[in-house]
Design a protein around this motif. Structure first.
Motif, PDB file in Angstrom:
ATOM      1  N   GLY A 193       8.293 -12.021 -10.974  1.00 28.03           N
ATOM      2  CA  GLY A 193       9.666 -11.609 -11.245  1.00 28.03           C
ATOM      3  C   GLY A 193      10.444 -11.006 -10.097  1.00 28.03           C
ATOM      4  N   GLN A 194       9.808 -10.785  -8.955  1.00 34.09           N
ATOM      5  CA  GLN A 194      10.519 -10.207  -7.823  1.00 34.09           C
ATOM      6  C   GLN A 194      11.469 -11.268  -7.245  1.00 34.09           C
ATOM      7  OE1 GLN A 194      12.024  -9.458  -4.672  1.00 34.09           O
ATOM      8  NE2 GLN A 194      10.391 -10.920  -4.186  1.00 34.09           N
ATOM      9  N   GLN A 195      12.781 -10.932  -7.146  1.00 31.23           N
ATOM     10  CA  GLN A 195      13.724 -11.978  -6.724  1.00 31.23           C
ATOM     11  C   GLN A 195      14.712 -11.579  -5.640  1.00 31.23           C
ATOM     12  OE1 GLN A 195      15.467 -13.194 -10.400  1.00 31.23           O
ATOM     13  NE2 GLN A 195      13.990 -14.859 -10.686  1.00 31.23           N
ATOM     14  N   THR A 196      14.867 -10.271  -5.425  1.00 29.70           N
ATOM     15  CA  THR A 196      15.910  -9.864  -4.479  1.00 29.70           C
ATOM     16  C   THR A 196      15.390  -9.877  -3.034  1.00 29.70           C
ATOM     17  OG1 THR A 196      15.251  -7.543  -4.580  1.00 29.70           O
ATOM     18  CG2 THR A 196      16.854  -8.290  -6.220  1.00 29.70           C
ATOM     19  N   ASP A 197      16.324  -9.892  -2.060  1.00 29.10           N
ATOM     20  CA  ASP A 197      15.938  -9.866  -0.643  1.00 29.10           C
ATOM     21  C   ASP A 197      15.185  -8.592  -0.319  1.00 29.10           C
ATOM     22  OD1 ASP A 197      16.947 -12.254  -0.123  1.00 29.10           O
ATOM     23  OD2 ASP A 197      18.753 -11.562   0.954  1.00 29.10           O
ATOM     24  N   HIS A 198      15.730  -7.478  -0.849  1.00 32.59           N
ATOM     25  CA  HIS A 198      15.107  -6.184  -0.603  1.00 32.59           C
ATOM     26  C   HIS A 198      13.677  -6.171  -1.157  1.00 32.59           C
ATOM     27  CE1 HIS A 198      14.647  -1.913  -0.097  1.00 32.59           C
ATOM     28  NE2 HIS A 198      14.445  -1.743  -1.393  1.00 32.59           N
ATOM     29  N   GLY A 199      13.548  -6.682  -2.416  1.00 28.49           N
ATOM     30  CA  GLY A 199      12.232  -6.742  -3.059  1.00 28.49           C
ATOM     31  C   GLY A 199      11.288  -7.629  -2.264  1.00 28.49           C
ATOM     32  N   GLU A 200      11.824  -8.711  -1.709  1.00 31.48           N
ATOM     33  CA  GLU A 200      10.998  -9.641  -0.920  1.00 31.48           C
ATOM     34  C   GLU A 200      10.412  -8.943   0.304  1.00 31.48           C
ATOM     35  OE1 GLU A 200      11.476 -14.205   0.293  1.00 31.48           O
ATOM     36  OE2 GLU A 200      11.418 -13.308  -1.678  1.00 31.48           O
ATOM     37  N   ARG A 201      11.252  -8.142   0.967  1.00 32.50           N
ATOM     38  CA  ARG A 201      10.768  -7.403   2.147  1.00 32.50           C
ATOM     39  C   ARG A 201       9.699  -6.402   1.737  1.00 32.50           C
ATOM     40  NH1 ARG A 201      16.068  -7.756   3.679  1.00 32.50           N
ATOM     41  NH2 ARG A 201      16.618  -5.720   2.798  1.00 32.50           N
ATOM     42  N   GLN A 202       9.957  -5.738   0.602  1.00 34.94           N
ATOM     43  CA  GLN A 202       8.971  -4.750   0.120  1.00 34.94           C
ATOM     44  C   GLN A 202       7.648  -5.429  -0.258  1.00 34.94           C
ATOM     45  OE1 GLN A 202      10.947  -2.622  -3.041  1.00 34.94           O
ATOM     46  NE2 GLN A 202      11.197  -0.837  -1.713  1.00 34.94           N
ATOM     47  N   ALA A 203       7.763  -6.585  -0.930  1.00 36.54           N
ATOM     48  CA  ALA A 203       6.549  -7.303  -1.355  1.00 36.54           C
ATOM     49  C   ALA A 203       5.755  -7.749  -0.129  1.00 36.54           C
ATOM     50  CB  ALA A 203       6.916  -8.510  -2.209  1.00 36.54           C
ATOM     51  N   ARG A 204       6.477  -8.217   0.906  1.00 33.59           N
ATOM     52  CA  ARG A 204       5.801  -8.661   2.125  1.00 33.59           C
ATOM     53  C   ARG A 204       5.060  -7.494   2.788  1.00 33.59           C
ATOM     54  NH1 ARG A 204       6.649 -13.604   4.337  1.00 33.59           N
ATOM     55  NH2 ARG A 204       8.648 -14.060   3.362  1.00 33.59           N
ATOM     56  N   ALA A 205       5.757  -6.348   2.834  1.00 30.16           N
ATOM     57  CA  ALA A 205       5.135  -5.165   3.463  1.00 30.16           C
ATOM     58  C   ALA A 205       3.927  -4.707   2.654  1.00 30.16           C
ATOM     59  CB  ALA A 205       6.163  -4.037   3.572  1.00 30.16           C
ATOM     60  N   ALA A 206       4.093  -4.673   1.312  1.00 28.25           N
ATOM     61  CA  ALA A 206       2.975  -4.231   0.459  1.00 28.25           C
ATOM     62  C   ALA A 206       1.785  -5.175   0.612  1.00 28.25           C
ATOM     63  CB  ALA A 206       3.422  -4.179  -1.001  1.00 28.25           C
ATOM     64  N   ALA A 207       2.069  -6.489   0.667  1.00 27.37           N
ATOM     65  CA  ALA A 207       0.987  -7.473   0.800  1.00 27.37           C
ATOM     66  C   ALA A 207       0.242  -7.259   2.121  1.00 27.37           C
ATOM     67  CB  ALA A 207       1.552  -8.892   0.720  1.00 27.37           C
ATOM     68  N   SER A 208       1.000  -6.977   3.196  1.00 32.34           N
ATOM     69  CA  SER A 208       0.358  -6.775   4.505  1.00 32.34           C
ATOM     70  C   SER A 208      -0.512  -5.524   4.492  1.00 32.34           C
ATOM     71  CB  SER A 208       1.413  -6.628   5.619  1.00 32.34           C
ATOM     72  OG  SER A 208       2.166  -7.792   5.683  1.00 32.34           O
ATOM     73  N   VAL A 209       0.035  -4.435   3.915  1.00 33.88           N
ATOM     74  CA  VAL A 209      -0.716  -3.167   3.913  1.00 33.88           C
ATOM     75  C   VAL A 209      -1.988  -3.308   3.067  1.00 33.88           C
ATOM     76  CG1 VAL A 209      -0.659  -0.748   3.178  1.00 33.88           C
ATOM     77  CG2 VAL A 209       1.304  -1.728   4.371  1.00 33.88           C
ATOM     78  N   LEU A 210      -1.843  -3.869   1.849  1.00 34.39           N
ATOM     79  CA  LEU A 210      -3.012  -4.001   0.962  1.00 34.39           C
ATOM     80  C   LEU A 210      -4.096  -4.867   1.608  1.00 34.39           C
ATOM     81  CD1 LEU A 210      -1.294  -4.466  -2.526  1.00 34.39           C
ATOM     82  CD2 LEU A 210      -2.533  -2.460  -1.705  1.00 34.39           C
ATOM     83  N   SER A 211      -3.681  -5.970   2.250  1.00 33.78           N
ATOM     84  CA  SER A 211      -4.667  -6.861   2.878  1.00 33.78           C
ATOM     85  C   SER A 211      -5.341  -6.159   4.042  1.00 33.78           C
ATOM     86  CB  SER A 211      -4.014  -8.146   3.383  1.00 33.78           C
ATOM     87  OG  SER A 211      -3.257  -8.703   2.378  1.00 33.78           O
ATOM     88  N   ALA A 212      -4.549  -5.421   4.835  1.00 34.70           N
ATOM     89  CA  ALA A 212      -5.124  -4.728   5.995  1.00 34.70           C
ATOM     90  C   ALA A 212      -6.140  -3.675   5.542  1.00 34.70           C
ATOM     91  CB  ALA A 212      -4.011  -4.084   6.827  1.00 34.70           C
ATOM     92  N   VAL A 213      -5.797  -2.942   4.461  1.00 32.23           N
ATOM     93  CA  VAL A 213      -6.729  -1.919   3.946  1.00 32.23           C
ATOM     94  C   VAL A 213      -8.048  -2.588   3.541  1.00 32.23           C
ATOM     95  CG1 VAL A 213      -7.146  -0.327   2.007  1.00 32.23           C
ATOM     96  CG2 VAL A 213      -4.950  -0.298   3.206  1.00 32.23           C
ATOM     97  N   LEU A 214      -7.947  -3.728   2.855  1.00 30.47           N
ATOM     98  CA  LEU A 214      -9.164  -4.410   2.413  1.00 30.47           C
ATOM     99  C   LEU A 214      -9.993  -4.899   3.603  1.00 30.47           C
ATOM    100  CD1 LEU A 214      -8.053  -6.510  -0.690  1.00 30.47           C
ATOM    101  CD2 LEU A 214      -9.698  -4.661  -0.635  1.00 30.47           C
ATOM    102  N   VAL A 215      -9.317  -5.515   4.580  1.00 30.03           N
ATOM    103  CA  VAL A 215     -10.058  -6.072   5.715  1.00 30.03           C
ATOM    104  C   VAL A 215     -10.759  -4.948   6.488  1.00 30.03           C
ATOM    105  CG1 VAL A 215      -9.822  -7.246   7.952  1.00 30.03           C
ATOM    106  CG2 VAL A 215      -8.624  -8.132   5.952  1.00 30.03           C
ATOM    107  N   VAL A 216     -10.007  -3.887   6.821  1.00 27.91           N
ATOM    108  CA  VAL A 216     -10.602  -2.784   7.594  1.00 27.91           C
ATOM    109  C   VAL A 216     -11.721  -2.115   6.784  1.00 27.91           C
ATOM    110  CG1 VAL A 216     -10.147  -0.529   8.637  1.00 27.91           C
ATOM    111  CG2 VAL A 216      -8.525  -2.407   8.963  1.00 27.91           C
ATOM    112  N   GLY A 217     -11.460  -1.892   5.485  1.00 30.39           N
ATOM    113  CA  GLY A 217     -12.461  -1.240   4.633  1.00 30.39           C
ATOM    114  C   GLY A 217     -13.732  -2.059   4.553  1.00 30.39           C
ATOM    115  N   TYR A 218     -13.615  -3.353   4.249  1.00 32.77           N
ATOM    116  CA  TYR A 218     -14.812  -4.189   4.125  1.00 32.77           C
ATOM    117  C   TYR A 218     -15.562  -4.285   5.450  1.00 32.77           C
ATOM    118  CZ  TYR A 218     -14.344  -5.760  -0.664  1.00 32.77           C
ATOM    119  OH  TYR A 218     -14.338  -5.796  -2.042  1.00 32.77           O
ATOM    120  N   LEU A 219     -14.810  -4.444   6.563  1.00 29.78           N
ATOM    121  CA  LEU A 219     -15.500  -4.622   7.849  1.00 29.78           C
ATOM    122  C   LEU A 219     -16.135  -3.336   8.340  1.00 29.78           C
ATOM    123  CD1 LEU A 219     -13.273  -7.155   9.802  1.00 29.78           C
ATOM    124  CD2 LEU A 219     -15.348  -7.523   8.460  1.00 29.78           C
ATOM    125  N   SER A 220     -15.666  -2.186   7.822  1.00 30.09           N
ATOM    126  CA  SER A 220     -16.234  -0.925   8.300  1.00 30.09           C
ATOM    127  C   SER A 220     -17.741  -0.861   8.012  1.00 30.09           C
ATOM    128  CB  SER A 220     -15.513   0.268   7.658  1.00 30.09           C
ATOM    129  OG  SER A 220     -15.831   0.346   6.286  1.00 30.09           O
TER     130      SER A 220
END
Ligand code: HEM
Length: 231
Positions: A193-220
């Protein structure tokens, strides 16, 4: 599985419903990844804490449920989520190909992000990794120790310095998970349901942060063993 895919593909199941199935099953798998990461990080507390946690996993729900039932319920849900995710992805990809039977004569050099272009093969790599990982740390078949009662010892033996290729394999797989998730979480936000430009930027940032946390956490974990921090 293939006959189910062909049946659904021929049926009128809408592409929106299939994308919804991808998003919901994807969210279930991401939730598992975070829970699994929290458990893995217990390795930094020590052998007893880690082994106790693994034992606790087998007692969740008791005495209401018999021993290990919760684990089997979780395994059933995860298997269903993976099958639903792969089936929906396959059908959507086939439909997209059917809608454009003639391939582009000149594929634009840059077509979508790197993650978007590698979703299919990234997903296959992650699946192959999961099969290897289960044989390694769940059944112990490919693990040098392979003692179900002592997962801490299994993990330490796995990532020993002279088995650097195992750490390399886990690193490639975890990075593939991260790349896959970054695009997946972003796409799921759009489907849900996310459709706005602002929401898109937020979703992109959230996706990057969540993925980075998982990668760093698992590789630790493998790198802590490799460097002797966990032994
Ligand atoms: C370096 C990273 C990782 C480490 C150290 C690790 C460690 C472990 C260990 C010790 C177990 C056995 C737990 C037990 O039975 O007591 C396990 C199970 C499992 N892991 Fe991982 N894991 C890692 C990454 C991953 C990733 C990236 C995925 C998914 C893409 C994954 C999916 C699973 C699954 C599905 C199980 C089986 C759970 C069950 O018994 O039902 N793991 N992992």
């Amino acid at each position: 599985m293939l006959s189910v895919v062909v049946h659904i593909q021929r049926s009128r199941t809408s592409s929106v419903a299939l994308k919804l199935l991808m998003a919901v099953t994807g969210v279930v798998l991401v939730l598992f990844l975070f829970a699994h990461l929290a458990g893995n990080l217990k390795i930094f507390v020590g052998a007893d804490a880690f082994d106790h946690y693994a034992h606790w996993l087998r007692t969740i729900g008791t005495p209401l449920l018999p021993q290990a039932w919760y684990l089997w319920i979780q395994r059933t849900v995860l298997t269903g989520a993976v099958l639903g995710h792969v089936a929906a992805a396959t059908i959507l990809a086939r439909r997209a190909r059917k809608a454009r039977p003639v391939r582009y004569a000149h594929r634009p050099a840059v077509q979508g992000s790197y993650a978007a272009r590698t979703m299919r093969w990234g997903g296959v790599i992650v699946l192959l990794f999961v099969v290897y990982h289960l044989l390694d740390l769940t059944t112990g078949t490919l693990n040098p120790v392979g003692d179900a009662a002592h997962p801490y010892a299994n993990v330490v033996a796995d990532f020993a310095l002279d088995r650097w290729y195992v750490t390399l394999c886990y690193t490639l797989a975890v990075v593939a998970v991260g790349v896959h998730l970054r695009h997946g979480i972003f796409s799921a936000a759009r489907t849900l349901g996310q459709q706005t430009d602002h929401g898109e930027r937020q979703a992109r940032a959230a996706a990057s942060v969540l993925s980075a946390v998982l990668v760093v956490g698992y590789l630790s974990v493998p790198f802590a063993v490799l460097t002797g921090l966990v032994s």
